[in-house]
Design an enzyme around this catalytic site. Structure first.
Site, PDB file in Angstrom:
ATOM      1  N   ASP A  37       0.818  -1.217   0.000  1.00 50.41           N
ATOM      2  CA  ASP A  37       0.000   0.000   0.000  1.00 50.41           C
ATOM      3  C   ASP A  37       0.853   1.268   0.000  1.00 50.41           C
ATOM      4  O   ASP A  37       0.772   2.098   0.918  1.00 50.41           O
ATOM      5  CB  ASP A  37      -0.941   0.006   1.205  1.00 50.41           C
ATOM      6  CG  ASP A  37      -1.829  -1.214   1.238  1.00 50.41           C
ATOM      7  OD1 ASP A  37      -2.234  -1.677   0.161  1.00 50.41           O
ATOM      8  OD2 ASP A  37      -2.113  -1.724   2.340  1.00 50.41           O
ATOM      9  N   GLU A 209     -11.308  -0.896  -4.017  1.00 50.55           N
ATOM     10  CA  GLU A 209     -10.679  -0.280  -2.845  1.00 50.55           C
ATOM     11  C   GLU A 209      -9.518   0.601  -3.302  1.00 50.55           C
ATOM     12  O   GLU A 209      -9.302   0.807  -4.488  1.00 50.55           O
ATOM     13  CB  GLU A 209     -10.171  -1.367  -1.893  1.00 50.55           C
ATOM     14  CG  GLU A 209      -9.203  -2.334  -2.557  1.00 50.55           C
ATOM     15  CD  GLU A 209      -8.948  -3.568  -1.715  1.00 50.55           C
ATOM     16  OE1 GLU A 209      -9.339  -3.575  -0.534  1.00 50.55           O
ATOM     17  OE2 GLU A 209      -8.358  -4.521  -2.236  1.00 50.55           O
TER      18      GLU A 209
END
Length: 325
Positions: A37, A209
């Site tokens: 991420d 997402e």
């Protein structure tokens, strides 16, 4: 960060072959830890990269307890500044140091991150911390969650409030977007620790997402992890554009394919020294006897280019990364 359909995800936790490239700028860019991420932030002549730390053992799904930060001046050599926060630093959170992003405003550095709230507000939540420097120490800026699952009652599940992205527009207003399955956006008050006005849903096609906001010239870009369940089993990167963060958003299609050996993918985009870059993650790294897997990912970076009409050119993920011209 994809969190649902656990049995399906376990099938994706396949062993990945060792990756031994040691050329500066080659992928993955961090090779001594599993990271995921990526969230880049430019401050002066240095680019800072905030990442989650994957610590899953053997057949674990996810085990993430802290956030790390690295920095570079040349995109090839990275300085490890160590952990900037642990999820336990948010006393109201009980686990899961998931996707994050930092932004500079009003002379301070603000850090937004997804965590699991304790039983007082069940479900995922978004925290905010603050520091006087980009490398911390960061401290809880509110003493409570900025966003909880109860604030998005129209969502379909308890883990929808994850993966925050923050961006300050030309008028100086900072916005936050986030979500899983549903994508939400809202303004932040000037104090950076309160929502200002309504939360709106802006879910683009196949949104899964990991939203990321940025602007180039007159266009705003909403890049995100997408999943077309009818045709693909792994996430890809898609994007939409708009002339205002208020929308409407125009879907522009797929920007990048799936990460190697990885069900999840997460993009962070930034301009640094006149070149645009896109950070991603895959599961192509092995450390010792631990292969890449769903909970052991590795951050990568590629150059990002634009067409004359403002659309982004498709990104081909490579082992070479930015090590070659």
């Amino acid at each position: 960060m994809r969190r649902s359909h656990l049995p399906f995800l376990l099938l994706c936790a396949i062993a990945a072959p060792a990756f031994s490239r040691e050329v500066p700028g080659a992928n993955p860019i961090i090779r001594d830890k599993f990271t995921a991420d990526p969230a880049p932030m430019v401050d002066g002549e240095r680019l800072y990269l905030y990442v989650g730390h994957d610590e899953a053992q053997r057949d674990e799904m996810f085990n993430m307890r802290e956030w790390l930060v690295y920095s570079t001046t040349d995109m090839k050599h990275w300085t490890d500044h160590g952990p900037i926060m642990k999820v336990s630093d948010f006393k109201w959170a009980k686990k899961d140091a998931w996707a994050s992003q930092a932004i500079k405003k009003n002379g301070k550095y603000w850090f937004y991150a997804a965590v699991e709230h304790d039983e007082t507000h069940p479900g995922k939540a978004i925290a905010v911390a603050v520091s006087d420097t980009p490398t911390g120490p960061f401290v809880d800026a509110r003493g409570s969650a900025l966003i909880t699952n109860q604030m998005t009652p129209n969502g379909t599940h308890s883990w929808e409030d994850i993966d925050p992205t923050v961006f300050t527009d030309d008028e100086g207003v900072t916005w936050i977007a986030w979500g899983n399955r549903q994508c939400y956006i809202a303004k932040l008050k000037p104090n950076m620790i309160e929502i200002d006005g309504p939360i709106r849903e802006i879910t683009p096609p196949h949104f899964e997402e990991g939203p990321w906001l940025h602007k180039r010239d007159k266009l705003y870009y909403l890049t995100y992890a997408s999943l077309d369940r009818a045709t693909h089993r792994d996430e890809r990167i898609s994007y939409a554009t708009a002339t205002s963060l208020e929308g409407p958003w125009t879907y522009r299609g797929v920007l990048a394919g799936s990460g190697k050996y990885s069900f999840t993918i997460h993009a962070g985009i930034v301009q640094f020294k006149k070149q645009w870059y896109i950070f991603l993650h895959n599961a192509a790294l092995a450390i010792g006897d631990m292969n890449g897997a769903i909970g052991r990912r590795a951050v990568t970076v590629e150059r990002l280019d634009y067409n004359r009409d403002g659309t982004m050119r498709p990104v081909i993920q490579t082992d070479e990364g930015v090590s070659t011209p």
